[in-house]
Design a protein around this motif. Sequence first.
Motif, PDB file in Angstrom:
ATOM      1  N   THR A  67       0.828  -1.196   0.000  1.00 11.19           N
ATOM      2  CA  THR A  67       0.000   0.000   0.000  1.00 11.19           C
ATOM      3  C   THR A  67       0.865   1.250   0.000  1.00 11.19           C
ATOM      4  O   THR A  67       1.930   1.282   0.615  1.00 11.19           O
ATOM      5  CB  THR A  67      -0.953   0.013   1.209  1.00 11.19           C
ATOM      6  OG1 THR A  67      -1.722   1.203   1.166  1.00 11.19           O
ATOM      7  CG2 THR A  67      -0.216  -0.037   2.523  1.00 11.19           C
ATOM      8  N   GLY A  68       0.405   2.264  -0.674  1.00 11.11           N
ATOM      9  CA  GLY A  68       1.141   3.519  -0.715  1.00 11.11           C
ATOM     10  C   GLY A  68       0.734   4.474   0.386  1.00 11.11           C
ATOM     11  O   GLY A  68       1.300   5.545   0.531  1.00 11.11           O
ATOM     12  N   GLU A  69      -0.251   4.073   1.166  1.00 18.32           N
ATOM     13  CA  GLU A  69      -0.763   4.951   2.207  1.00 18.32           C
ATOM     14  C   GLU A  69      -0.166   4.592   3.565  1.00 18.32           C
ATOM     15  O   GLU A  69       0.024   3.429   3.875  1.00 18.32           O
ATOM     16  CB  GLU A  69      -2.288   4.825   2.301  1.00 18.32           C
ATOM     17  CG  GLU A  69      -3.007   5.233   1.034  1.00 18.32           C
ATOM     18  CD  GLU A  69      -4.511   5.037   1.136  1.00 18.32           C
ATOM     19  OE1 GLU A  69      -5.022   4.925   2.269  1.00 18.32           O
ATOM     20  OE2 GLU A  69      -5.147   4.997   0.089  1.00 18.32           O
ATOM     21  N   ASP A  70       0.100   5.621   4.352  1.00 22.40           N
ATOM     22  CA  ASP A  70       0.518   5.392   5.731  1.00 22.40           C
ATOM     23  C   ASP A  70      -0.724   5.172   6.584  1.00 22.40           C
ATOM     24  O   ASP A  70      -1.795   5.693   6.279  1.00 22.40           O
ATOM     25  CB  ASP A  70       1.298   6.601   6.262  1.00 22.40           C
ATOM     26  CG  ASP A  70       2.665   6.707   5.608  1.00 22.40           C
ATOM     27  OD1 ASP A  70       3.080   5.751   4.935  1.00 22.40           O
ATOM     28  OD2 ASP A  70       3.309   7.756   5.763  1.00 22.40           O
ATOM     29  N   ASP A  71      -0.580   4.398   7.620  1.00 21.51           N
ATOM     30  CA  ASP A  71      -1.715   4.103   8.490  1.00 21.51           C
ATOM     31  C   ASP A  71      -1.396   4.615   9.893  1.00 21.51           C
ATOM     32  O   ASP A  71      -0.833   3.902  10.725  1.00 21.51           O
ATOM     33  CB  ASP A  71      -1.994   2.604   8.503  1.00 21.51           C
ATOM     34  CG  ASP A  71      -3.300   2.252   9.188  1.00 21.51           C
ATOM     35  OD1 ASP A  71      -3.851   3.104   9.926  1.00 21.51           O
ATOM     36  OD2 ASP A  71      -3.770   1.130   8.989  1.00 21.51           O
ATOM     37  N   ASN A  96       7.350  -6.374   4.206  1.00 18.77           N
ATOM     38  CA  ASN A  96       6.529  -5.202   3.886  1.00 18.77           C
ATOM     39  C   ASN A  96       6.025  -4.503   5.140  1.00 18.77           C
ATOM     40  O   ASN A  96       5.979  -3.273   5.190  1.00 18.77           O
ATOM     41  CB  ASN A  96       5.357  -5.603   2.988  1.00 18.77           C
ATOM     42  CG  ASN A  96       5.817  -6.009   1.603  1.00 18.77           C
ATOM     43  OD1 ASN A  96       6.910  -5.681   1.162  1.00 18.77           O
ATOM     44  ND2 ASN A  96       4.978  -6.750   0.904  1.00 18.77           N
ATOM     45  N   PHE A  97       5.636  -5.261   6.153  1.00 20.40           N
ATOM     46  CA  PHE A  97       5.155  -4.662   7.402  1.00 20.40           C
ATOM     47  C   PHE A  97       6.250  -3.822   8.054  1.00 20.40           C
ATOM     48  O   PHE A  97       6.028  -2.663   8.426  1.00 20.40           O
ATOM     49  CB  PHE A  97       4.670  -5.757   8.351  1.00 20.40           C
ATOM     50  CG  PHE A  97       4.094  -5.246   9.638  1.00 20.40           C
ATOM     51  CD1 PHE A  97       2.876  -4.596   9.661  1.00 20.40           C
ATOM     52  CD2 PHE A  97       4.765  -5.427  10.838  1.00 20.40           C
ATOM     53  CE1 PHE A  97       2.333  -4.129  10.854  1.00 20.40           C
ATOM     54  CE2 PHE A  97       4.237  -4.960  12.031  1.00 20.40           C
ATOM     55  CZ  PHE A  97       3.011  -4.312  12.035  1.00 20.40           C
ATOM     56  N   ILE A  98       7.435  -4.397   8.179  1.00 20.94           N
ATOM     57  CA  ILE A  98       8.558  -3.667   8.766  1.00 20.94           C
ATOM     58  C   ILE A  98       8.883  -2.450   7.900  1.00 20.94           C
ATOM     59  O   ILE A  98       9.109  -1.347   8.411  1.00 20.94           O
ATOM     60  CB  ILE A  98       9.798  -4.576   8.925  1.00 20.94           C
ATOM     61  CG1 ILE A  98       9.514  -5.738   9.893  1.00 20.94           C
ATOM     62  CG2 ILE A  98      11.019  -3.768   9.371  1.00 20.94           C
ATOM     63  CD1 ILE A  98       9.219  -5.335  11.310  1.00 20.94           C
ATOM     64  N   GLY A  99       8.885  -2.622   6.593  1.00 22.07           N
ATOM     65  CA  GLY A  99       9.172  -1.527   5.674  1.00 22.07           C
ATOM     66  C   GLY A  99       8.170  -0.393   5.774  1.00 22.07           C
ATOM     67  O   GLY A  99       8.540   0.785   5.727  1.00 22.07           O
ATOM     68  N   ILE A 100       6.895  -0.725   5.916  1.00 18.78           N
ATOM     69  CA  ILE A 100       5.859   0.308   6.046  1.00 18.78           C
ATOM     70  C   ILE A 100       6.047   1.081   7.348  1.00 18.78           C
ATOM     71  O   ILE A 100       5.945   2.311   7.367  1.00 18.78           O
ATOM     72  CB  ILE A 100       4.449  -0.321   5.954  1.00 18.78           C
ATOM     73  CG1 ILE A 100       4.169  -0.754   4.513  1.00 18.78           C
ATOM     74  CG2 ILE A 100       3.381   0.646   6.448  1.00 18.78           C
ATOM     75  CD1 ILE A 100       2.940  -1.628   4.363  1.00 18.78           C
TER      76      ILE A 100
END
Length: 162
Positions: A67-71, A96-100
Amino acid sequence: AQRGLMAEELPGHFQAEGLLEAFGPRLQPGQKVLLPRGDLAREWLADKLRELGLEVTEVDTYETVVTGEDDIELLKLLEEKRIHAVTFTSSSTVRNFIGILQRMGLKDPLPLLAGVKIACIGPVTEQTAVEAGLTPGLLPGEATIEGLVQELCRWNESTRLK
């Protein structure tokens, strides 16, 4: 089965190694294999099949997209310790989770995950989590979504009893 395709064999454990074990005795050099997979799947199975002399055609049937969105809500829930477990269904979900979290400004997201139960679908995903600095605590006996959900339910029930 609903589309007329019948499985000849199911692996004893649901990862590439299990599939090779299940079919191993019947694989003969020169056989052709279609290997549908995700775009980030490990090369291990295709490489092993080629080593056995099989002609392998790999087809990416889905693409993993971050996803390109921050949460911001996710960060808030983690900071407030309101997330009790995080599930990982593949190595790419770990990365991906760590990267986000890092993209959202956390240089080191690991302290934010302290006390959160880390559930991994199987041993390959678990190894990726360990390499990322996480400490997995739940691993189902069967590497399937159903197995992961059952393991989470057992853990949840055991923690509620205390």
